[in-house]
Design a protein around this motif. Sequence first.
Motif, PDB file in Angstrom:
ATOM      1  N   ALA A  72       0.818  -1.209   0.000  1.00  0.00           N
ATOM      2  CA  ALA A  72       0.000   0.000   0.000  1.00  0.00           C
ATOM      3  C   ALA A  72       0.852   1.260   0.000  1.00  0.00           C
ATOM      4  O   ALA A  72       0.325   2.368  -0.104  1.00  0.00           O
ATOM      5  N   GLY A  73       2.178   1.106   0.122  1.00  0.00           N
ATOM      6  CA  GLY A  73       3.074   2.248   0.199  1.00  0.00           C
ATOM      7  C   GLY A  73       3.768   2.554  -1.112  1.00  0.00           C
ATOM      8  O   GLY A  73       3.448   1.992  -2.162  1.00  0.00           O
ATOM      9  N   PRO A  74       4.760   3.438  -1.064  1.00  0.00           N
ATOM     10  CA  PRO A  74       5.422   3.898  -2.293  1.00  0.00           C
ATOM     11  C   PRO A  74       6.432   2.909  -2.864  1.00  0.00           C
ATOM     12  O   PRO A  74       6.889   3.080  -3.986  1.00  0.00           O
ATOM     13  N   HIS A  75       6.775   1.868  -2.096  1.00  0.00           N
ATOM     14  CA  HIS A  75       7.830   0.941  -2.529  1.00  0.00           C
ATOM     15  C   HIS A  75       7.252  -0.418  -2.926  1.00  0.00           C
ATOM     16  O   HIS A  75       7.853  -1.458  -2.662  1.00  0.00           O
ATOM     17  N   ARG A  76       6.111  -0.397  -3.568  1.00  0.00           N
ATOM     18  CA  ARG A  76       5.466  -1.655  -3.928  1.00  0.00           C
ATOM     19  C   ARG A  76       6.293  -2.463  -4.919  1.00  0.00           C
ATOM     20  O   ARG A  76       6.435  -3.675  -4.767  1.00  0.00           O
ATOM     21  N   ARG A  77       6.845  -1.816  -5.934  1.00  0.00           N
ATOM     22  CA  ARG A  77       7.656  -2.542  -6.917  1.00  0.00           C
ATOM     23  C   ARG A  77       8.844  -3.225  -6.238  1.00  0.00           C
ATOM     24  O   ARG A  77       9.122  -4.406  -6.491  1.00  0.00           O
ATOM     25  N   ALA A  78       9.541  -2.490  -5.364  1.00  0.00           N
ATOM     26  CA  ALA A  78      10.684  -3.071  -4.660  1.00  0.00           C
ATOM     27  C   ALA A  78      10.243  -4.233  -3.770  1.00  0.00           C
ATOM     28  O   ALA A  78      10.948  -5.248  -3.650  1.00  0.00           O
ATOM     29  N   THR A  79       9.066  -4.104  -3.143  1.00  0.00           N
ATOM     30  CA  THR A  79       8.540  -5.176  -2.295  1.00  0.00           C
ATOM     31  C   THR A  79       8.278  -6.435  -3.109  1.00  0.00           C
ATOM     32  O   THR A  79       8.610  -7.555  -2.684  1.00  0.00           O
ATOM     33  N   ILE A  80       7.681  -6.276  -4.291  1.00  0.00           N
ATOM     34  CA  ILE A  80       7.386  -7.422  -5.158  1.00  0.00           C
ATOM     35  C   ILE A  80       8.679  -8.111  -5.594  1.00  0.00           C
ATOM     36  O   ILE A  80       8.804  -9.351  -5.528  1.00  0.00           O
ATOM     37  N   LEU A  81       9.645  -7.327  -6.031  1.00  0.00           N
ATOM     38  CA  LEU A  81      10.898  -7.910  -6.510  1.00  0.00           C
ATOM     39  C   LEU A  81      11.661  -8.590  -5.369  1.00  0.00           C
ATOM     40  O   LEU A  81      12.225  -9.682  -5.552  1.00  0.00           O
ATOM     41  N   ALA A  82      11.701  -7.953  -4.199  1.00  0.00           N
ATOM     42  CA  ALA A  82      12.411  -8.550  -3.066  1.00  0.00           C
ATOM     43  C   ALA A  82      11.747  -9.856  -2.636  1.00  0.00           C
ATOM     44  O   ALA A  82      12.439 -10.839  -2.310  1.00  0.00           O
ATOM     45  N   THR A  83      10.411  -9.878  -2.634  1.00  0.00           N
ATOM     46  CA  THR A  83       9.701 -11.095  -2.243  1.00  0.00           C
ATOM     47  C   THR A  83       9.966 -12.223  -3.227  1.00  0.00           C
ATOM     48  O   THR A  83      10.213 -13.372  -2.827  1.00  0.00           O
ATOM     49  N   TRP A 183      10.404  -7.945 -12.926  1.00  0.00           N
ATOM     50  CA  TRP A 183      11.434  -6.926 -13.156  1.00  0.00           C
ATOM     51  C   TRP A 183      11.136  -6.131 -14.423  1.00  0.00           C
ATOM     52  O   TRP A 183      11.345  -4.918 -14.476  1.00  0.00           O
ATOM     53  N   ARG A 184      10.600  -6.812 -15.411  1.00  0.00           N
ATOM     54  CA  ARG A 184      10.355  -6.170 -16.706  1.00  0.00           C
ATOM     55  C   ARG A 184       9.060  -5.368 -16.736  1.00  0.00           C
ATOM     56  O   ARG A 184       8.968  -4.358 -17.439  1.00  0.00           O
ATOM     57  N   SER A 185       8.054  -5.775 -15.979  1.00  0.00           N
ATOM     58  CA  SER A 185       6.722  -5.202 -16.191  1.00  0.00           C
ATOM     59  C   SER A 185       6.124  -4.451 -15.007  1.00  0.00           C
ATOM     60  O   SER A 185       5.200  -3.655 -15.202  1.00  0.00           O
ATOM     61  N   MET A 186       6.586  -4.665 -13.784  1.00  0.00           N
ATOM     62  CA  MET A 186       5.930  -4.052 -12.629  1.00  0.00           C
ATOM     63  C   MET A 186       6.153  -2.536 -12.587  1.00  0.00           C
ATOM     64  O   MET A 186       7.295  -2.071 -12.562  1.00  0.00           O
ATOM     65  N   PRO A 187       5.090  -1.750 -12.586  1.00  0.00           N
ATOM     66  CA  PRO A 187       5.224  -0.286 -12.493  1.00  0.00           C
ATOM     67  C   PRO A 187       5.415   0.147 -11.047  1.00  0.00           C
ATOM     68  O   PRO A 187       5.163  -0.623 -10.108  1.00  0.00           O
ATOM     69  N   VAL A 188       5.841   1.387 -10.866  1.00  0.00           N
ATOM     70  CA  VAL A 188       5.965   1.941  -9.513  1.00  0.00           C
ATOM     71  C   VAL A 188       4.577   2.335  -9.017  1.00  0.00           C
ATOM     72  O   VAL A 188       3.652   2.562  -9.806  1.00  0.00           O
ATOM     73  N   ALA A 189       4.434   2.439  -7.716  1.00  0.00           N
ATOM     74  CA  ALA A 189       3.144   2.798  -7.128  1.00  0.00           C
ATOM     75  C   ALA A 189       2.835   4.267  -7.395  1.00  0.00           C
ATOM     76  O   ALA A 189       3.746   5.084  -7.584  1.00  0.00           O
ATOM     77  N   PRO A 190       1.555   4.641  -7.440  1.00  0.00           N
ATOM     78  CA  PRO A 190       1.192   6.053  -7.618  1.00  0.00           C
ATOM     79  C   PRO A 190       1.792   6.915  -6.514  1.00  0.00           C
ATOM     80  O   PRO A 190       2.013   6.450  -5.389  1.00  0.00           O
ATOM     81  N   LYS A 191       2.038   8.168  -6.814  1.00  0.00           N
ATOM     82  CA  LYS A 191       2.624   9.078  -5.838  1.00  0.00           C
ATOM     83  C   LYS A 191       1.636   9.377  -4.713  1.00  0.00           C
ATOM     84  O   LYS A 191       0.427   9.264  -4.875  1.00  0.00           O
ATOM     85  N   GLY A 192       2.190   9.763  -3.588  1.00  0.00           N
ATOM     86  CA  GLY A 192       1.352  10.134  -2.458  1.00  0.00           C
ATOM     87  C   GLY A 192       1.016   8.997  -1.523  1.00  0.00           C
ATOM     88  O   GLY A 192       0.307   9.190  -0.533  1.00  0.00           O
ATOM     89  N   ARG A 193       1.505   7.787  -1.797  1.00  0.00           N
ATOM     90  CA  ARG A 193       1.231   6.649  -0.937  1.00  0.00           C
ATOM     91  C   ARG A 193       2.212   6.620   0.233  1.00  0.00           C
ATOM     92  O   ARG A 193       3.349   7.063   0.129  1.00  0.00           O
ATOM     93  N   SER A 194       1.778   6.059   1.341  1.00  0.00           N
ATOM     94  CA  SER A 194       2.655   5.874   2.497  1.00  0.00           C
ATOM     95  C   SER A 194       2.259   4.569   3.179  1.00  0.00           C
ATOM     96  O   SER A 194       1.108   4.144   3.100  1.00  0.00           O
ATOM     97  N   ALA A 195       3.235   3.960   3.832  1.00  0.00           N
ATOM     98  CA  ALA A 195       2.962   2.699   4.516  1.00  0.00           C
ATOM     99  C   ALA A 195       3.910   2.551   5.691  1.00  0.00           C
ATOM    100  O   ALA A 195       5.088   2.882   5.599  1.00  0.00           O
ATOM    101  N   HIS A 196       3.374   2.076   6.794  1.00  0.00           N
ATOM    102  CA  HIS A 196       4.186   1.813   7.989  1.00  0.00           C
ATOM    103  C   HIS A 196       3.821   0.431   8.495  1.00  0.00           C
ATOM    104  O   HIS A 196       2.646   0.124   8.691  1.00  0.00           O
TER     105      HIS A 196
END
Length: 499
Positions: A72-83, A183-196
């Motif tokens: 739900a935060g701004p680092h969704r792409r990184a979360t998907i790739l790391a997982t 890695w090839r297709s996942m877009p970054v999350a929309p701006k303004g998101r935050s997650a804790h």
Amino acid sequence: MSTTREHSEARLLVPSLMFIALVVAAVASLGTPLITSVATTFHVSLDSAQWTLTISLLSGAVATPVLGRLGAGPHRRATILATLAVVVAGSALTVLPLPFAWLLVGRAAQGVGLGLTALMMGVARDHLPEGRSADTIALISVVSIIGAGVGYPLAGLLTEFGGVRAAYGLGLFVTAIAFLAAWRSMPVAPKGRSAHVDVAGALVLAGGLFLVLFLASETSLWSRHLAVAVVLAIVAVLLLCVWTASELRSKAPLVDVRAVRHPAVAGANLAMFVGGIGMYLLLTLITRYAQTPHSAGYGFGLTTFVAGLVLVPFSVLGFVAGKLTPRVRMRIDAPLLLAGSAVVVGGGFVLFAAARSNLAELFVAMGVLGFGVGSFSAAMPGVILAVTPKSETSSAMSFNYVVRSVGYSLGSAMGGLVLAAGTDTGRLFPRDGAYTTAALVGIAAMAITTMASLALARQRSPETNPTAAPTGAPSQGRSKSMTGSPEGRPEQERKEADK
């Protein structure tokens, strides 16, 4: 150049979302058809080998809400790739010639991937047009279920020819492809998101879920050490109550429990829990019955590979139902579809209870189960996402998948308990009548699911536009589709609401 790349990524997005959801489900379920082979290869007991499945379900149940919040935060792409990197590393551990303990570590890492399904839905809802995102979310939900049917026969075939390491090698191959696709297709999350991430809440939830899944998998504990099992069950309930109370007080909860209390979301989760018990119960019963040797007086003595083929109708008809459901959803409300799907699964139980004297009847029962599960899974997101804002898609659906995992585990455990109760002293296999008794339990579970869905259809408040309303907000109008926007609403207003 960048425009060309963006078009290419958009074109790859939907296939990638579907493929990743299918892969993580198939790989996590590999433990089921390989339990006997693992026990033989590693010289461990069947109870120990059973943990190759249990530990993946446990890690998936724990990781799902955490990944949902990160998604739900701004680092969704990184979360998907790391997982996915964790899943690939775990897959490598299952293939390498290491001791049994390392196999369990690898299976736990593979199970973490189950938390990606909700993130795939969040990506679809954020980056696809409204109508297409609804269809894609429905299919993601379906393939996360039928992935087991895809993996079983392939794993069985590879085990027969190359051993258990070859079967796990399939998992390494497909997870590596899934990582490259993301890695090839996942877009970054929309701006303004935050997650804790509420770390303390995640640990308490992990403890509660561990005890629930442990008690569900260790069925012998209930018969041999009932007092211990009861104490552990009480501790599990207390931990989950503490977690719920802390989530209600937290300013940044792991799961928005207040939103979960919304009548539509609560009703959907209840239906998912009870329905999950019934659905996995029938899947377990049919698979086990097909592999029972003729010497028991029933069964067909199928090998792991051939028994896996029994699941083909489940996967095929499940996918067909998933494709049809979004179209039907335009005419029938989602809770009514849940009720109808539960009736179909109940029909599968009736078929199995009344007719299982030949293999063709098992194929029919499995096909009916697949169609019911496929339509149920495709309709479920429509109930939850209709009252959930886009930013909370991953978190809301992740909780639903935790509920589903617990329901599946309890369904498997319930089947084991009923069959164990129907096994005579000194005999290895239960009486044939024990399967009928278990089927009646499943019919009761699906009847409860049907009634819960019908009650949800009657009491459900009108849907709100999830892109504009806060989570759990009162409804303002009926949505046209499962991600919904009220009919006749100007396009400019919808764009402004999205902003």
